[in-house]
Scaffold this motif. Structure first.
Motif, mmCIF file in Angstrom:
data_model
loop_
_atom_site.group_PDB
_atom_site.id
_atom_site.type_symbol
_atom_site.label_atom_id
_atom_site.label_comp_id
_atom_site.label_asym_id
_atom_site.label_seq_id
_atom_site.Cartn_x
_atom_site.Cartn_y
_atom_site.Cartn_z
ATOM 1 N N ASN A 1 -0.418 6.467 9.599
ATOM 2 C CA ASN A 1 -0.087 7.214 8.392
ATOM 3 C C ASN A 1 0.977 8.271 8.705
ATOM 4 O OD1 ASN A 1 -0.508 7.629 5.593
ATOM 5 N ND2 ASN A 1 -1.835 9.362 6.030
ATOM 6 N N TYR A 2 0.751 9.026 9.755
ATOM 7 C CA TYR A 2 1.713 10.042 10.183
ATOM 8 C C TYR A 2 3.039 9.378 10.576
ATOM 9 C CZ TYR A 2 4.275 13.028 13.325
ATOM 10 O OH TYR A 2 5.282 13.713 13.942
ATOM 11 N N TYR A 3 2.972 8.331 11.354
ATOM 12 C CA TYR A 3 4.181 7.647 11.816
ATOM 13 C C TYR A 3 5.013 7.164 10.630
ATOM 14 C CZ TYR A 3 7.221 4.171 13.937
ATOM 15 O OH TYR A 3 8.326 3.447 14.324
ATOM 16 N N LEU A 4 4.364 6.540 9.655
ATOM 17 C CA LEU A 4 5.084 6.008 8.497
ATOM 18 C C LEU A 4 5.689 7.127 7.645
ATOM 19 C CD1 LEU A 4 2.612 3.149 7.538
ATOM 20 C CD2 LEU A 4 4.914 2.879 8.497
ATOM 21 N N GLU B 1 0.824 -1.214 0.000
ATOM 22 C CA GLU B 1 0.000 0.000 0.000
ATOM 23 C C GLU B 1 0.858 1.264 0.000
ATOM 24 O OE1 GLU B 1 -3.000 2.378 3.029
ATOM 25 O OE2 GLU B 1 -2.741 0.218 3.299
ATOM 26 N N TYR B 2 1.960 1.241 0.732
ATOM 27 C CA TYR B 2 2.766 2.449 0.904
ATOM 28 C C TYR B 2 3.948 2.545 -0.055
ATOM 29 C CZ TYR B 2 0.333 4.298 4.917
ATOM 30 O OH TYR B 2 -0.609 4.860 5.723
ATOM 31 N N TYR B 3 4.379 1.473 -0.660
ATOM 32 C CA TYR B 3 5.582 1.512 -1.487
ATOM 33 C C TYR B 3 5.496 2.590 -2.575
ATOM 34 C CZ TYR B 3 9.361 0.415 -4.602
ATOM 35 O OH TYR B 3 10.482 0.533 -5.372
ATOM 36 N N LYS B 4 4.469 2.569 -3.386
ATOM 37 C CA LYS B 4 4.340 3.519 -4.489
ATOM 38 C C LYS B 4 4.169 4.944 -3.966
ATOM 39 C CE LYS B 4 2.122 3.727 -8.973
ATOM 40 N NZ LYS B 4 1.105 3.126 -9.830
ATOM 41 N N ARG B 5 3.412 5.087 -2.889
ATOM 42 C CA ARG B 5 3.200 6.411 -2.298
ATOM 43 C C ARG B 5 4.528 6.991 -1.808
ATOM 44 N NH1 ARG B 5 -1.726 5.273 1.747
ATOM 45 N NH2 ARG B 5 -1.457 7.470 2.229
ATOM 46 N N LEU C 1 1.408 16.786 0.987
ATOM 47 C CA LEU C 1 1.105 16.027 2.206
ATOM 48 C C LEU C 1 -0.339 16.235 2.662
ATOM 49 C CD1 LEU C 1 4.411 16.645 4.175
ATOM 50 C CD2 LEU C 1 3.658 14.479 3.160
ATOM 51 N N ARG C 2 -0.819 17.472 2.579
ATOM 52 C CA ARG C 2 -2.166 17.786 3.065
ATOM 53 C C ARG C 2 -3.255 17.242 2.146
ATOM 54 N NH1 ARG C 2 -6.036 17.489 5.629
ATOM 55 N NH2 ARG C 2 -7.506 19.157 5.961
ATOM 56 N N PHE C 3 -3.143 17.504 0.854
ATOM 57 C CA PHE C 3 -4.227 17.147 -0.050
ATOM 58 C C PHE C 3 -4.056 15.791 -0.724
ATOM 59 C CE2 PHE C 3 -4.572 21.828 0.008
ATOM 60 C CZ PHE C 3 -5.855 21.902 0.502
ATOM 61 N N TYR C 4 -2.851 15.429 -1.091
ATOM 62 C CA TYR C 4 -2.654 14.161 -1.778
ATOM 63 C C TYR C 4 -2.617 12.994 -0.798
ATOM 64 C CZ TYR C 4 -0.827 10.752 -5.105
ATOM 65 O OH TYR C 4 -0.647 9.648 -5.906
ATOM 66 N N GLU C 5 -1.970 13.210 0.337
ATOM 67 C CA GLU C 5 -1.845 12.143 1.336
ATOM 68 C C GLU C 5 -2.844 12.278 2.479
ATOM 69 O OE1 GLU C 5 -0.304 9.417 0.916
ATOM 70 O OE2 GLU C 5 0.567 10.094 -0.967
ATOM 71 N N ASN C 6 -3.660 13.339 2.468
ATOM 72 C CA ASN C 6 -4.717 13.549 3.459
ATOM 73 C C ASN C 6 -4.222 13.567 4.902
ATOM 74 O OD1 ASN C 6 -6.831 13.734 1.550
ATOM 75 N ND2 ASN C 6 -6.774 11.515 1.336
ATOM 76 N N LEU C 7 -3.036 14.108 5.108
ATOM 77 C CA LEU C 7 -2.536 14.246 6.468
ATOM 78 C C LEU C 7 -3.164 15.487 7.094
ATOM 79 C CD1 LEU C 7 1.261 13.450 5.989
ATOM 80 C CD2 LEU C 7 -0.533 11.923 6.788
ATOM 81 N N GLU D 1 7.404 15.500 -11.189
ATOM 82 C CA GLU D 1 5.959 15.636 -11.333
ATOM 83 C C GLU D 1 5.449 14.976 -12.605
ATOM 84 O OE1 GLU D 1 4.762 19.724 -11.034
ATOM 85 O OE2 GLU D 1 6.067 19.993 -9.305
ATOM 86 N N GLU D 2 6.181 15.124 -13.699
ATOM 87 C CA GLU D 2 5.700 14.568 -14.949
ATOM 88 C C GLU D 2 6.077 13.096 -15.101
ATOM 89 O OE1 GLU D 2 6.023 18.964 -16.027
ATOM 90 O OE2 GLU D 2 7.679 17.682 -16.582
ATOM 91 N N ASP D 3 7.171 12.663 -14.441
ATOM 92 C CA ASP D 3 7.638 11.295 -14.605
ATOM 93 C C ASP D 3 6.862 10.285 -13.777
ATOM 94 O OD1 ASP D 3 9.552 12.312 -16.247
ATOM 95 O OD2 ASP D 3 11.138 12.294 -14.734
ATOM 96 N N TYR D 4 6.320 10.715 -12.652
ATOM 97 C CA TYR D 4 5.660 9.790 -11.756
ATOM 98 C C TYR D 4 4.265 10.259 -11.424
ATOM 99 C CZ TYR D 4 10.005 7.388 -11.615
ATOM 100 O OH TYR D 4 11.107 6.689 -11.988
ATOM 101 N N GLU D 5 3.602 9.544 -10.539
ATOM 102 C CA GLU D 5 2.180 9.698 -10.342
ATOM 103 C C GLU D 5 1.756 10.888 -9.484
ATOM 104 O OE1 GLU D 5 -0.762 6.136 -10.116
ATOM 105 O OE2 GLU D 5 -0.083 6.667 -8.130
#
Length: 180
Positions: free
Chosen positions: A67-70, A23-27, A136-142, A95-99
């Motif tokens: 999520n925060y800890y990781l 779940e976290y590898y790609k992120r 971090l705030r919008f993409y990862e919802n922290l 930004e253009e090379d990855y997701e």
């Protein structure tokens, strides 16, 4: 603790551990590309985070936000490795090379191509710190508290960065709308 998967890992469930890693590898990989193009450092950092999670699983019951800890563990390890090998740079070329597509997080899929182009231009005007905070705030919802802790700034400073980022995006989109 609000993550049953994390609780299963604490209890020694290897399948839960494997699932969390997947779940976290790609992120983490995408997040790491914002700091460095050195893929080996990113992958080593990811491995180290998850090795640490498994080895310390019996001591992680106090973790309130996995999520925060990781994320904060990954960022700490990666920055430490970068300091040893590279210069710290929030790499915009990734930004253009990855997701990492912050425009998909901020605006809905219904935006037409013209608006997406304007937003991409506007995003390029953000500082590295603003871009990282928005990610971090919008993409990862922290939460703002979690973003503040990861960036090692106050919650108030996080709110200011976010407000300035959103304001800058709005201004630049408006400006680009006038030009096009």
């Amino acid at each position: 603790m609000d993550n049953p998967t994390f609780q299963h890992i604490i209890e020694g469930d290897i399948d839960a551990y494997s699932g969390l890693y997947k779940e976290y590898y790609k992120r983490f990989f995408n997040y790491g590309r914002k700091f460095t193009t050195n893929i080996v450092l990113i992958e080593d950092s990811i491995q180290e985070v998850f090795l640490d999670v498994w080895n310390r699983r019996d001591k992680l019951s106090h973790v309130d936000s996995p999520n925060y800890y990781l994320y904060s563990s990954f960022r700490y390890i990666l920055l430490k490795k970068i300091k040893q090998h590279d210069k710290i740079v929030f790499d915009r070329s990734a930004e253009e090379d990855y997701e990492f597509s912050i425009e998909n997080v901020i605006v809905s899929n219904e935006l037409n191509e013209e608006m997406k182009t304007k937003l991409q231009h506007a995003i390029k005007t953000l500082t590295s710190r603003q871009l990282e905070a928005v990610f971090l705030r919008f993409y990862e919802n922290l939460s703002y508290q979690e973003v503040a802790s990861i960036l090692k700034i106050s919650v108030k400073a996080t709110y200011k960065i976010m407000a300035r980022s959103i304001s800058a995006l709005k201004e630049n989109i408006m400006f680009l709308s006038i030009l096009f």
